[in-house]
Design a protein around this motif. Sequence first.
Motif, mmCIF file in Angstrom:
data_model
loop_
_atom_site.group_PDB
_atom_site.id
_atom_site.type_symbol
_atom_site.label_atom_id
_atom_site.label_comp_id
_atom_site.label_asym_id
_atom_site.label_seq_id
_atom_site.Cartn_x
_atom_site.Cartn_y
_atom_site.Cartn_z
ATOM 1 N N THR A 192 -6.125 -59.486 20.738
ATOM 2 C CA THR A 192 -7.015 -58.760 19.839
ATOM 3 C C THR A 192 -6.227 -58.144 18.684
ATOM 4 N N ILE A 193 -6.798 -58.249 17.494
ATOM 5 C CA ILE A 193 -6.229 -57.631 16.302
ATOM 6 C C ILE A 193 -7.194 -56.547 15.837
ATOM 7 N N VAL A 194 -6.654 -55.347 15.595
ATOM 8 C CA VAL A 194 -7.458 -54.214 15.142
ATOM 9 C C VAL A 194 -6.959 -53.811 13.758
ATOM 10 N N GLN A 195 -7.884 -53.687 12.814
ATOM 11 C CA GLN A 195 -7.543 -53.234 11.471
ATOM 12 C C GLN A 195 -8.436 -52.060 11.116
ATOM 13 N N GLY A 196 -7.836 -51.057 10.471
ATOM 14 C CA GLY A 196 -8.630 -49.885 10.127
ATOM 15 C C GLY A 196 -8.033 -49.083 9.002
ATOM 16 N N THR A 197 -8.718 -47.983 8.694
ATOM 17 C CA THR A 197 -8.311 -47.067 7.639
ATOM 18 C C THR A 197 -8.311 -45.652 8.209
ATOM 19 N N ILE A 198 -7.214 -44.923 7.983
ATOM 20 C CA ILE A 198 -7.090 -43.544 8.443
ATOM 21 C C ILE A 198 -7.628 -42.620 7.362
ATOM 22 N N ASP A 199 -8.377 -41.592 7.775
ATOM 23 C CA ASP A 199 -8.885 -40.636 6.786
ATOM 24 C C ASP A 199 -7.743 -39.797 6.216
ATOM 25 N N SER A 200 -8.038 -39.026 5.193
ATOM 26 C CA SER A 200 -7.002 -38.282 4.475
ATOM 27 C C SER A 200 -6.367 -37.173 5.323
ATOM 28 N N HIS A 201 -7.001 -36.788 6.436
ATOM 29 C CA HIS A 201 -6.452 -35.740 7.296
ATOM 30 C C HIS A 201 -5.708 -36.304 8.506
ATOM 31 N N GLY A 202 -5.739 -37.641 8.676
ATOM 32 C CA GLY A 202 -5.066 -38.270 9.809
ATOM 33 C C GLY A 202 -5.746 -38.021 11.135
ATOM 34 N N LYS A 239 -2.707 -45.705 4.113
ATOM 35 C CA LYS A 239 -3.819 -45.285 4.964
ATOM 36 C C LYS A 239 -4.379 -46.452 5.786
ATOM 37 N N ASN A 240 -3.730 -47.607 5.708
ATOM 38 C CA ASN A 240 -4.158 -48.770 6.482
ATOM 39 C C ASN A 240 -3.392 -48.822 7.793
ATOM 40 N N ILE A 241 -4.097 -49.185 8.854
ATOM 41 C CA ILE A 241 -3.486 -49.258 10.174
ATOM 42 C C ILE A 241 -3.852 -50.588 10.818
ATOM 43 N N CYS A 242 -2.918 -51.157 11.536
ATOM 44 C CA CYS A 242 -3.160 -52.413 12.242
ATOM 45 C C CYS A 242 -2.469 -52.317 13.596
ATOM 46 N N LEU A 243 -3.140 -52.760 14.633
ATOM 47 C CA LEU A 243 -2.504 -52.822 15.942
ATOM 48 C C LEU A 243 -2.967 -54.067 16.671
ATOM 49 N N THR A 244 -2.155 -54.498 17.627
ATOM 50 C CA THR A 244 -2.484 -55.683 18.411
ATOM 51 C C THR A 244 -2.325 -55.371 19.893
ATOM 52 N N PHE A 245 -3.194 -55.962 20.688
ATOM 53 C CA PHE A 245 -3.056 -55.928 22.140
ATOM 54 C C PHE A 245 -3.683 -57.188 22.699
ATOM 55 N N LEU A 246 -3.044 -57.728 23.723
ATOM 56 C CA LEU A 246 -3.465 -58.996 24.315
ATOM 57 C C LEU A 246 -3.752 -60.000 23.204
#
Length: 133
Positions: free
Chosen positions: A94-104, A85-92
């Motif tokens: 910037t680093i983004v870290q987050g958590t997806i809920d159980s329903h997506g 349920k952990n998500i990470c993305l990068t652009f330019l």
Amino acid sequence: MKKISVCIALFLLTFTLTAWGEQTTNVVGTWTLNGQIASADGYNPVETTMDITDQEGNLFRGHLNPVDPNDPEQHTNFYGAIVGKNICLTFLDTIVQGTIDSHGKEIDFVAQQIGYDTSHRHPGTFIGTATKN
């Protein structure tokens, strides 16, 4: 001792099968981002959208739409990964870290700019929620 070994083996087998069988959340689609950014300019609300255009297994990519529609240079590609349920993305820069809920359908995240180009943006931290449209 034999019972302990069998218990450990069963635990490892169960853990492996559970992890192997877990499906990755499908994140393809348009997401609306709402939050607040803290920067040298103060604390400002931000709302924009991002389009996750494709996903292969745990990896995905897409683009962040401009906060200012009159500035096409803000249209930015990003690349990311999902682990559980952990998500990470990068652009330019910037680093983004987050958590997806159980329903997506919702991601709570923190974005940290680790460098900056003074012609475009100021360094800052963004916290918010992304909701799948």
